[in-house]
Design an enzyme around this catalytic site. Structure first.
Site, PDB file in Angstrom:
ATOM      1  N   GLU A  50       0.826  -1.217   0.000  1.00  0.00           N
ATOM      2  CA  GLU A  50       0.000   0.000   0.000  1.00  0.00           C
ATOM      3  C   GLU A  50       0.854   1.257   0.000  1.00  0.00           C
ATOM      4  O   GLU A  50       0.437   2.307  -0.497  1.00  0.00           O
ATOM      5  CB  GLU A  50      -0.957   0.016   1.202  1.00  0.00           C
ATOM      6  CG  GLU A  50      -2.086  -1.002   1.107  1.00  0.00           C
ATOM      7  CD  GLU A  50      -1.708  -2.388   1.598  1.00  0.00           C
ATOM      8  OE1 GLU A  50      -0.511  -2.605   1.930  1.00  0.00           O
ATOM      9  OE2 GLU A  50      -2.595  -3.267   1.655  1.00  0.00           O
ATOM     10  N   LYS A 162     -17.470  -1.383   6.129  1.00  0.00           N
ATOM     11  CA  LYS A 162     -17.931  -2.344   5.129  1.00  0.00           C
ATOM     12  C   LYS A 162     -19.456  -2.311   4.981  1.00  0.00           C
ATOM     13  O   LYS A 162     -19.986  -2.430   3.877  1.00  0.00           O
ATOM     14  CB  LYS A 162     -17.472  -3.739   5.564  1.00  0.00           C
ATOM     15  CG  LYS A 162     -17.461  -4.761   4.469  1.00  0.00           C
ATOM     16  CD  LYS A 162     -16.748  -6.019   4.946  1.00  0.00           C
ATOM     17  CE  LYS A 162     -16.757  -7.091   3.871  1.00  0.00           C
ATOM     18  NZ  LYS A 162     -16.058  -8.303   4.300  1.00  0.00           N
ATOM     19  N   MET A 469      24.167   8.857   1.857  1.00  0.00           N
ATOM     20  CA  MET A 469      24.093  10.181   2.467  1.00  0.00           C
ATOM     21  C   MET A 469      24.423  10.114   3.960  1.00  0.00           C
ATOM     22  O   MET A 469      25.080  10.997   4.497  1.00  0.00           O
ATOM     23  CB  MET A 469      22.698  10.792   2.236  1.00  0.00           C
ATOM     24  CG  MET A 469      22.585  12.218   2.707  1.00  0.00           C
ATOM     25  SD  MET A 469      23.820  13.280   1.936  1.00  0.00           S
ATOM     26  CE  MET A 469      22.862  14.005   0.618  1.00  0.00           C
TER      27      MET A 469
END
Ligand SMILES: Cc1ncc(C[n+]2csc(CCOP(=O)(O)OP(=O)(O)O)c2C)c(N)n1
Length: 556
Positions: A50, A162, A469
């Site tokens: 997701e 739902k 970095m």
């Protein structure tokens, strides 16, 4: 007409002209997935995480200027969206996320896959909703899209149980909405605009400091007209890259921690700063006390909360840059001040970006070649780290929406899914994802999304074997104690791409890189180039934390 909650959602998305949704189904959002299986006019792209869906929606929004949309189920599906929503929030990107929720009688019972996602996302969304009645869905969706894209854009989340998805209500999509207490100021106060014009007229050493707000408000043309009319040099933030052509003689390029020394010095010497759609981020201003010590600040921004937040502003103008610049242009004149422009030209000539010109495959060389080969006509999407800064420094962005990066949250893992979203939104463009061997592994599963769906993104991995970095900071500020930054154990990423069924090549010298890049450009297909670059290459110049911005390491 009575429709189920999920039919209402689909109708509303049609009304909003949504073309594509990124997401993953699960128990609490199955009714919506069932409805889209039967009757959706938009494309759904199944990401593999997701977080990938949220970043893809975000990348789509940045590349197209439209609202990006993503779906997730309740509980872990919803929490997996959180980083993506925070990322969109910090960069003011319009995204609408839909999450399924457990049935309404179960809410608050620690039901299976229940989390309070509206509670969790309050600080990282522009607004969010828990919809308890199917009849409320249409007006809420209308409001959500309006909020996401108007004023200062941002993400909005709609959570719906739902049982609300399956129960019915009359469908009516409102044409307009009116939100008491939410009316972004667009036009800007005329007196303030006149004051700004006067300050610009009197200025001896003015600099324009332009940011992502120019791109959000589609005000690049107005900005160009303003620069043309006034002859004022301009520097842009990381988020603003592309809002003004970097090849223009008046462009100073990027400012800030890894900006150009010439840009930072010009800012430090300026007597008037015209700040347009910027937020005086700490990565730009360094030490606030020493930032532009002699300057008067004009600041134009649509969000009043940004005014004098980090730096005290002398002439604030709250408004949309497109309107404000159009007005401001009417009151300014061509400046005849040559001494300042000579100083700018001299700074630009004396302090260009520099890197080691030996035969090694250096990351700066890779970016320069990419610019040469694409002639700047591409969308460059980055992850976060050294490669992000090299991509910002060594490519010349001449078009708005040609550079997509996670500026505010600095989210490793953003690159690949955001590039997928950008490519889906702009199929005619070539999209390049410049990433690091660390960040790429944070959403590596989206290789399947790109390759299976034939999304022809070209991935360039700046593979230095380190969380580069962080390693650079350890080298410079922690006496080379490389604590947990080696990425030993990473796979050959070219082979990983091949396993997913895509093209992948590993290169370690200039010649092989150039051949691979030409191949990637000639074949419009997914292509990954795993570039082995020197392990301890650093990003310079650099403002060390707490230092004034014109005191840079490695500036000359
Ligand atoms: C999700 C996340 N975790 C940690 C960080 C902190 N961080 C910033 S840059 C960086 C290293 C990135 O390494 P890599 O992706 O290999 O890129 P490089 O800097 O080497 O180009 C890390 C760990 C972050 N920005 N985002």
């Amino acid at each position: 007409m009575k429709l189920s909650g999920t039919e209402i959602v689909v109708e509303c998305l049609n009304k909003e002209k949504v073309e594509v949704v990124f997401g993953i189904p699960g128990g609490a959002i199955m009714p919506l997935y069932d409805t889209i299986y039967q009757k959706a006019s938009f494309v759904h792209i199944l990401t593999k995480h997701e977080q990938g869906a949220a970043h893809a929606a975000d990348g789509y929004a940045r590349a197209t200027g439209k609202v990006g949309v993503c779906f997730a189920t309740s509980g872990p599906g919803a929490t997996n969206l959180v980083t993506g929503l925070a990322n969109a929030y910090l960069d003011s990107i319009p995204v609408v996320a839909f999450t399924g929720q457990v049935i309404s009688p179960f809410i608050g019972t620690d039901a299976f896959q229940e989390v309070d996602i509206t509670g969790i996302t309050i600080p990282i969304t522009k607004n969010n909703y828990l919809v308890m009645n199917p009849g409320d869905l249409a007006p809420i969706i209308k409001e959500a899209f309006y909020l996401a894209k108007s004023g200062r854009p941002g993400p909005v989340l709609i959570d719906f149980p739902k049982d609300v998805q399956t129960s019915e209500a009359d469908f009516f999509y409102p044409d307009k909405i009116k939100l008491d207490g939410y009316q972004p100021t667009l036009k800007g106060n005329l007196n303030q605009i006149k004051k700004a014009a006067l300050a610009i007229k009197k200025a001896k050493r003015p600099v324009i400091y332009a940011g992502g707000g120019i791109i959000t408000s589609n005000a690049s043309e107005e900005l160009s007209n303003f620069v043309k009319k006034t002859n004022i040099p301009i520097t842009t933030t990381l988020m603003g890259l592309g809002c003004f052509p970097e090849e223009n003689i008046l462009s100073l390029g990027m400012l800030g921690m890894h900006g150009l020394f010439s840009a930072n010095t010009a800012m430090s010497e300026a007597d008037v700063i015209i700040a347009l759609g910027v937020r005086f981020d700490d990565r730009v201003i360094g030490n606030a006390k020493t930032f532009c010590p002699d300057a008067k600040f004009i600041h134009v921004d649509i969000d009043p909360a940004e005014i004098s937040k980090n730096v005290k502003v002398d002439i604030p103008i709250v408004g949309d840059l497109k309107y404000v610049l159009t007005k401001l242009i009417q009151f300014v004149e061509l400046r005849q001040e040559n001494k300042w422009l000579e100083r700018i030209a001299c700074l630009k000539e004396k302090y260009p970006l520099q890197y080691n010109q030996d035969d090694e495959l250096r990351p700066q060389y890779i970016i320069e070649k990419l610019y040469e080969q694409t002639k700047g006509d591409a969308i460059v999407v980055t992850d976060v780290g050294q490669h992000q800064m090299w991509a910002a420094q060594y490519y010349k962005y001449n078009q708005p929406r040609s550079f997509i990066t996670s500026g505010g949250l600095g989210t490793m893992g953003f690159g690949l899914p955001a590039a997928i979203g950008a490519q889906v939104g702009c199929p005619e463009k070539r999209v390049f994802c410049i990433t690091g061997d660390g960040g790429f592994q944070m959403n590596i599963q989206e290789l399947a999304t790109a390759i299976y769906n034939k999304i022809p993104v070209v991935v360039l991995i700046m593979n230095n074997g380190y969380l580069g970095m962080v390693r650079q900071w350890q080298e410079l500020f922690f006496e080379k104690r490389y604590s947990q930054t080696s990425l030993k154990g990473s796979p050959n990423f070219a082979e990983v791409a091949q396993v997913y069924g895509g093209r992948g090549i590993r290169v370690s010298n200039r010649e092989d890189f150039n051949t691979a890049l030409s191949q990637a450009l000639s074949e419009k297909t997914f292509f990954l180039i795993d570039c082995l670059i020197p392990a301890e290459e650093n990003v310079f110049p650099m403002v060390a934390p707490g230092e004034p911005i014109n005191k840079m390491l490695g500036a000359n």
